[in-house]
Write a protein that holds these residues in place. Structure first.
Motif, mmCIF file in Angstrom:
data_model
loop_
_atom_site.group_PDB
_atom_site.id
_atom_site.type_symbol
_atom_site.label_atom_id
_atom_site.label_comp_id
_atom_site.label_asym_id
_atom_site.label_seq_id
_atom_site.Cartn_x
_atom_site.Cartn_y
_atom_site.Cartn_z
ATOM 1 N N LEU A 149 1.188 -28.597 7.792
ATOM 2 C CA LEU A 149 1.424 -27.240 8.272
ATOM 3 C C LEU A 149 0.416 -26.922 9.365
ATOM 4 C CD1 LEU A 149 2.588 -24.342 8.147
ATOM 5 C CD2 LEU A 149 1.034 -23.906 6.235
ATOM 6 N N LYS A 150 0.917 -26.528 10.526
ATOM 7 C CA LYS A 150 0.059 -26.162 11.648
ATOM 8 C C LYS A 150 0.503 -24.816 12.199
ATOM 9 C CE LYS A 150 -0.711 -30.954 13.155
ATOM 10 N NZ LYS A 150 -0.569 -31.914 14.293
ATOM 11 N N SER A 151 -0.464 -24.050 12.733
ATOM 12 C CA SER A 151 -0.100 -22.772 13.329
ATOM 13 C C SER A 151 -1.158 -22.337 14.331
ATOM 14 C CB SER A 151 0.066 -21.690 12.248
ATOM 15 O OG SER A 151 -1.178 -21.386 11.645
ATOM 16 N N ASP A 152 -0.714 -21.575 15.313
ATOM 17 C CA ASP A 152 -1.630 -20.907 16.226
ATOM 18 C C ASP A 152 -1.036 -19.534 16.516
ATOM 19 O OD1 ASP A 152 0.366 -21.202 18.244
ATOM 20 O OD2 ASP A 152 -0.483 -23.134 18.845
ATOM 21 N N ALA A 153 -1.519 -18.874 17.538
ATOM 22 C CA ALA A 153 -1.081 -17.507 17.806
ATOM 23 C C ALA A 153 0.387 -17.417 18.214
ATOM 24 C CB ALA A 153 -1.957 -16.887 18.892
ATOM 25 N N LYS A 154 0.942 -18.525 18.699
ATOM 26 C CA LYS A 154 2.304 -18.463 19.232
ATOM 27 C C LYS A 154 3.329 -19.271 18.443
ATOM 28 C CE LYS A 154 0.962 -17.568 24.042
ATOM 29 N NZ LYS A 154 1.087 -18.046 25.465
ATOM 30 N N THR A 155 2.908 -20.378 17.866
ATOM 31 C CA THR A 155 3.864 -21.256 17.189
ATOM 32 C C THR A 155 3.318 -21.765 15.863
ATOM 33 O OG1 THR A 155 3.028 -23.252 18.271
ATOM 34 C CG2 THR A 155 4.803 -22.036 19.404
ATOM 35 N N ALA A 156 4.234 -22.293 15.059
ATOM 36 C CA ALA A 156 3.867 -22.933 13.799
ATOM 37 C C ALA A 156 4.834 -24.091 13.571
ATOM 38 C CB ALA A 156 3.932 -21.943 12.640
ATOM 39 N N SER A 157 4.413 -25.031 12.757
ATOM 40 C CA SER A 157 5.280 -26.165 12.449
ATOM 41 C C SER A 157 5.013 -26.650 11.038
ATOM 42 C CB SER A 157 5.067 -27.310 13.442
ATOM 43 O OG SER A 157 3.755 -27.842 13.318
ATOM 44 N N ILE A 158 6.067 -27.145 10.405
ATOM 45 C CA ILE A 158 5.961 -27.772 9.090
ATOM 46 C C ILE A 158 6.721 -29.091 9.187
ATOM 47 C CG2 ILE A 158 6.433 -27.579 6.630
ATOM 48 C CD1 ILE A 158 6.534 -24.562 6.948
ATOM 49 N N SER A 159 6.026 -30.193 8.927
ATOM 50 C CA SER A 159 6.669 -31.496 9.072
ATOM 51 C C SER A 159 6.188 -32.449 7.992
ATOM 52 C CB SER A 159 6.389 -32.084 10.455
ATOM 53 O OG SER A 159 4.992 -32.241 10.657
ATOM 54 N N GLY A 160 7.034 -33.418 7.668
ATOM 55 C CA GLY A 160 6.640 -34.413 6.686
ATOM 56 C C GLY A 160 7.819 -35.175 6.123
ATOM 57 N N LYS A 161 7.507 -36.310 5.516
ATOM 58 C CA LYS A 161 8.512 -37.112 4.826
ATOM 59 C C LYS A 161 8.184 -37.092 3.341
ATOM 60 C CE LYS A 161 9.331 -40.187 8.778
ATOM 61 N NZ LYS A 161 9.351 -41.592 9.263
ATOM 62 N N PHE A 162 9.168 -36.781 2.521
ATOM 63 C CA PHE A 162 8.909 -36.615 1.094
ATOM 64 C C PHE A 162 10.192 -36.818 0.295
ATOM 65 C CE2 PHE A 162 9.890 -32.594 3.122
ATOM 66 C CZ PHE A 162 10.910 -32.080 2.326
ATOM 67 N N ASP A 163 10.035 -37.034 -0.997
ATOM 68 C CA ASP A 163 11.162 -37.122 -1.929
ATOM 69 C C ASP A 163 11.253 -35.820 -2.714
ATOM 70 O OD1 ASP A 163 11.663 -39.713 -1.115
ATOM 71 O OD2 ASP A 163 10.509 -40.615 -2.751
ATOM 72 N N PHE A 164 12.475 -35.448 -3.058
ATOM 73 C CA PHE A 164 12.673 -34.231 -3.855
ATOM 74 C C PHE A 164 13.655 -34.561 -4.970
ATOM 75 C CE2 PHE A 164 13.589 -29.901 -4.977
ATOM 76 C CZ PHE A 164 12.475 -29.166 -4.565
#
Length: 201
Positions: A149-164
């Motif tokens: 999870l990354k974020s700054d004043a203008k954008t954010a992102s959530i990324s990853g590979k996982f099993d559910f």
């Protein structure tokens, strides 16, 4: 001595003023609301009986938003459009892809006619794990998933590979029938890339 004292006081006052200024600038807008950028967000999936027998595809988001406070995730919610399920298997004819997509969307799996949307709620993000609850087929399934999870004043992102693991959702096509020697696993693999933009206040 007076000059030295004056310099000390001047430095102290300047330092206090700078700290106060930094506090104001750093805390203005600490609570940031982000909305999904659908064009640049994608969820890839993989599911099947084994590592040698599986299908791959994508599914789109209908909506999504998260709240950040002081750089920490407060909560987030997303809607996944199950009617957008597609098949991306290589070397598979388009007709076969359409048939498989329809198979996943009917009562054998996700029953899109009745449950067109999967609702996703995200909560605590700690040590690279995001607490995630998925409401699908009228049931809720919760797991901690490994994402960045990354974020700054203008954008954010959530990324990853996982099993559910969807065992608790009782997806019909993943429930073995009597006499089956193998069946579709209720554990799906995902490759998530979410892009979000901060909303103007």
């Amino acid at each position: 001595k007076k000059m030295k004292l004056f310099k000390v006081l001047t430095v102290a006052i300047a330092t206090t003023a700078l700290v106060s200024f930094q506090y104001v600038t750093n805390h203005e807008g600490d609570e940031v609301h982000y909305k999904i950028d659908q064009e640049h967000s994608i969820l890839k999936w993989k599911g099947g009986k084994s590592e040698s027998y599986f299908h791959t595809g994508t599914v789109k988001f209908k909506s999504g938003e998260i709240e950040m406070d002081h750089g920490m995730l407060e909560e987030g919610k997303f809607e996944v459009d199950l009617s957008s399920i597609t098949i991306t298997d290589e070397n598979l004819p388009d007709a076969k892809k359409s048939m498989l997509a329809g198979h996943l969307q009917n009562e054998d799996f996700f029953n899109v006619a009745k449950y067109a949307t999967a609702h996703v709620h995200i909560g605590e993000y700690k040590d690279g794990k995001l607490h995630t609850t998925v409401s699908i087929l009228g049931k809720e399934v919760s797991h901690d998933i490994a994402v960045t999870l990354k974020s700054d004043a203008k954008t954010a992102s959530i990324s990853g590979k996982f099993d559910f693991d969807f065992t608790e959702a009782h997806i019909p096509g993943t429930i073995p029938e009597e006499g089956d020697t193998e069946s579709i696993s209720p554990v799906f693999s995902f490759d998530l890339n979410l892009a979000l933009n901060a909303l103007e206040k």
